[in-house]
Design a protein around this motif. Structure first.
Motif: not given
Length: 139
Positions: A4-16, A18-28
């Motif tokens: 996750f990279n940020y070019e604005t002042d926004f940041e994800l609250d819980n990167e881990a 989101f990472e786990d979720w995206i991995e599960r999306v791909i696996t699904s």
């Protein structure tokens, strides 16, 4: 690997999470996670990418560059946080839900889903909803 990279002042609250979720999306989708880079930015940043790489002089919420090879899902996904906020307001949904929809959308393109034709767009929306629901499910 998902980053996750940020070019604005926004940041994800819980990167881990989101990472786990995206991995599960791909696996699904019976695919394997390669290198996926999310870049969160503002409208101006994404507009410049849209003009430079796609020759489109319009605002958009997401641009994805697909480097997938076979079942190894890889790519760069640029997301305008401003656009996501505006769209969430317009559609009457929470910002985080709209953000998840857009994040899943980029990965679903890499998995082979399209959204230009009406039938394809309907399937994409259905898949987005299915994947958003996966966010709330523990592994």
């Amino acid at each position: 690997m998902i980053s996750f990279n940020y070019e604005t002042d926004f940041e994800l609250d819980n990167e881990a999470q989101f990472e786990d979720w995206i991995e599960r999306v791909i696996t699904s989708e019976e695919k394997t996670t390669g290198e996926i880079n999310y870049v969160f930015c503002d409208d101006d940043y994404l507009l410049q990418k849209n003009i430079e790489f796609l020759n489109h002089d319009t605002l958009t919420d997401i641009i994805s560059f697909d480097y997938t090879m076979g079942n190894l899902i890889s790519g760069d996904i640029f997301i305008s946080v401003e656009r996501v906020r505006d769209n969430a307001s317009e559609y009457g949904v929470a910002f985080t839900e709209e953000l998840k929809r857009v994040m899943a959308h980029g990965v679903l393109h890499y998995c082979g889903y399209k959204d230009k034709a009406e039938d394809d767009a309907a399937l994409m929306r259905s898949k987005e909803e299915e994947k958003i629901q996966m966010f709330h499910v523990e592994r």
